[in-house]
Scaffold this motif. Sequence first.
Motif, PDB file in Angstrom:
ATOM      1  N   LEU A   1       0.917  -1.180  -0.030  1.00 39.54           N
ATOM      2  CA  LEU A   1       0.108  -0.084  -0.143  1.00 39.54           C
ATOM      3  C   LEU A   1       0.759   1.268   0.044  1.00 39.54           C
ATOM      4  CD1 LEU A   1      -2.725  -1.056   2.726  1.00 39.54           C
ATOM      5  CD2 LEU A   1      -3.311  -0.373   0.216  1.00 39.54           C
ATOM      6  N   TYR A   2       2.010   1.434   0.811  1.00 38.37           N
ATOM      7  CA  TYR A   2       2.690   2.305   0.849  1.00 38.37           C
ATOM      8  C   TYR A   2       3.428   2.465  -0.200  1.00 38.37           C
ATOM      9  CZ  TYR A   2       6.195   5.662   2.503  1.00 38.37           C
ATOM     10  OH  TYR A   2       7.024   6.838   2.680  1.00 38.37           O
ATOM     11  N   GLU A   3       4.184   1.569  -0.928  1.00 36.10           N
ATOM     12  CA  GLU A   3       4.944   1.700  -2.150  1.00 36.10           C
ATOM     13  C   GLU A   3       3.904   2.221  -3.404  1.00 36.10           C
ATOM     14  OE1 GLU A   3       8.200   1.498  -2.549  1.00 36.10           O
ATOM     15  OE2 GLU A   3       8.586   0.798  -0.587  1.00 36.10           O
ATOM     16  N   THR A   4       2.876   1.641  -3.508  1.00 39.81           N
ATOM     17  CA  THR A   4       1.913   2.060  -4.420  1.00 39.81           C
ATOM     18  C   THR A   4       1.424   3.409  -4.305  1.00 39.81           C
ATOM     19  OG1 THR A   4       0.097   0.966  -3.614  1.00 39.81           O
ATOM     20  CG2 THR A   4       1.202  -0.318  -4.998  1.00 39.81           C
ATOM     21  N   ALA A   5       1.321   3.974  -3.240  1.00 41.27           N
ATOM     22  CA  ALA A   5       0.986   5.435  -2.855  1.00 41.27           C
ATOM     23  C   ALA A   5       2.154   6.091  -3.248  1.00 41.27           C
ATOM     24  CB  ALA A   5       0.612   5.590  -1.283  1.00 41.27           C
ATOM     25  N   MET A   6       3.284   5.883  -3.021  1.00 44.00           N
ATOM     26  CA  MET A   6       4.518   6.801  -3.359  1.00 44.00           C
ATOM     27  C   MET A   6       4.692   6.608  -4.974  1.00 44.00           C
ATOM     28  SD  MET A   6       5.636   8.115  -0.575  1.00 44.00           S
ATOM     29  CE  MET A   6       3.931   8.266  -0.420  1.00 44.00           C
ATOM     30  N   LEU A   7       4.224   5.534  -5.765  1.00 35.86           N
ATOM     31  CA  LEU A   7       4.467   5.624  -7.284  1.00 35.86           C
ATOM     32  C   LEU A   7       3.025   6.508  -7.651  1.00 35.86           C
ATOM     33  CD1 LEU A   7       4.855   1.948  -7.727  1.00 35.86           C
ATOM     34  CD2 LEU A   7       6.450   3.667  -8.229  1.00 35.86           C
ATOM     35  N   ALA A   8       2.055   6.377  -7.230  1.00 36.51           N
ATOM     36  CA  ALA A   8       0.853   7.166  -7.441  1.00 36.51           C
ATOM     37  C   ALA A   8       1.119   8.841  -7.431  1.00 36.51           C
ATOM     38  CB  ALA A   8      -0.377   6.920  -6.733  1.00 36.51           C
ATOM     39  N   GLU A   9       1.840   9.160  -6.146  1.00 35.21           N
ATOM     40  CA  GLU A   9       2.222  10.619  -6.073  1.00 35.21           C
ATOM     41  C   GLU A   9       3.085  10.938  -7.198  1.00 35.21           C
ATOM     42  OE1 GLU A   9       4.247  13.917  -4.811  1.00 35.21           O
ATOM     43  OE2 GLU A   9       5.294  12.099  -5.040  1.00 35.21           O
ATOM     44  N   ARG A  10       3.945  10.119  -7.547  1.00 32.52           N
ATOM     45  CA  ARG A  10       4.930  10.365  -8.692  1.00 32.52           C
ATOM     46  C   ARG A  10       4.025  10.841 -10.108  1.00 32.52           C
ATOM     47  NH1 ARG A  10      10.814   7.678  -8.809  1.00 32.52           N
ATOM     48  NH2 ARG A  10      10.576   8.988 -10.540  1.00 32.52           N
ATOM     49  N   LEU A  11       2.981  10.107 -10.094  1.00 37.86           N
ATOM     50  CA  LEU A  11       1.992  10.023 -11.390  1.00 37.86           C
ATOM     51  C   LEU A  11       1.105  11.269 -11.057  1.00 37.86           C
ATOM     52  CD1 LEU A  11       1.881   6.125 -12.027  1.00 37.86           C
ATOM     53  CD2 LEU A  11       3.232   7.701 -13.443  1.00 37.86           C
ATOM     54  N   ASP A  12       1.172  11.819 -10.127  1.00 35.38           N
ATOM     55  CA  ASP A  12       0.249  12.805  -9.790  1.00 35.38           C
ATOM     56  C   ASP A  12      -1.176  12.367  -9.481  1.00 35.38           C
ATOM     57  OD1 ASP A  12      -0.084  15.471  -8.831  1.00 35.38           O
ATOM     58  OD2 ASP A  12      -0.672  16.301 -10.862  1.00 35.38           O
ATOM     59  N   ARG A  13      -1.235  10.946  -9.159  1.00 34.14           N
ATOM     60  CA  ARG A  13      -2.592  10.487  -8.769  1.00 34.14           C
ATOM     61  C   ARG A  13      -2.887  10.635  -7.394  1.00 34.14           C
ATOM     62  NH1 ARG A  13      -2.892   4.848 -11.737  1.00 34.14           N
ATOM     63  NH2 ARG A  13      -5.098   4.976 -10.842  1.00 34.14           N
ATOM     64  N   ILE A  14      -3.191  11.952  -7.073  1.00 36.47           N
ATOM     65  CA  ILE A  14      -3.063  12.469  -5.608  1.00 36.47           C
ATOM     66  C   ILE A  14      -4.461  11.543  -4.939  1.00 36.47           C
ATOM     67  CG2 ILE A  14      -3.429  14.198  -3.937  1.00 36.47           C
ATOM     68  CD1 ILE A  14      -0.799  14.023  -5.878  1.00 36.47           C
ATOM     69  N   ASP A  15      -5.617  11.471  -5.486  1.00 37.67           N
ATOM     70  CA  ASP A  15      -6.372  10.782  -4.755  1.00 37.67           C
ATOM     71  C   ASP A  15      -6.223   9.341  -4.562  1.00 37.67           C
ATOM     72  OD1 ASP A  15      -8.144  12.922  -4.978  1.00 37.67           O
ATOM     73  OD2 ASP A  15      -9.302  12.255  -6.743  1.00 37.67           O
TER      74      ASP A  15
END
Length: 215
Positions: free
Chosen positions: A70-84
């Motif tokens: 969950l944490y790792e995918t959250a950090m990847l989502a942040e880099r993709l600007d998928r903030i939600d």
Amino acid sequence: MIRSAQSMAREGRRVDEARALLKAQDGNDELKRRYLIAEAQVLREADRTADALVVLDDALREHPDDTDLLYETAMLAERLDRIDLMESRLRRVIELKPDHAHAHNALGYSLADRSLRLDEAEALIVRALELLPDDPFILDSMGWVRFRRGDAKEAVVHLERAYAIRADAEIAAHLGEVLWTLQRQGDANRIFDEALKAHPDNKLLGDTVRRLRGQ
């Protein structure tokens, strides 16, 4: 084996070979998860962030409450600007592990960096700092949220402490910008020059220096 794959990916950008090496490894569930996260890191470092997210999302469907995934995918989502997506994943980590300091910090910093919900951002970072009071990256976040809230004098206290613990490029970028705002350009330029020498390819640092120096 993970280090071998990482070295392979860096040398000549042999990313697919590195991935194949990691996929060929066997072991218990914990080892397999480590190899999977390493594969995602190889992809992320190769600027294939979306591919990295797909790899970990596939694993997360089988283990939806795995806090590392969950944490790792959250950090990847942040880099993709998928903030939600980032926010929902980090909130789930905090729900499952209320003492996960880095999840509190990551969410607080991401909100602060975008000047979103600054009261909430600071509360998250305060909690992270309670859990890990000497973590330089959490101290950096506290400095940054105070700066975003217009309190540069308080911000510089946290940022100088963070930089003294770890001379990280992004901490240097934040500290230099706050010093610049306080009309301490000489101190800011000293930090910038020192950090650029150690981290010449860091994007945030380079962008910050060019913006402030007008280059």
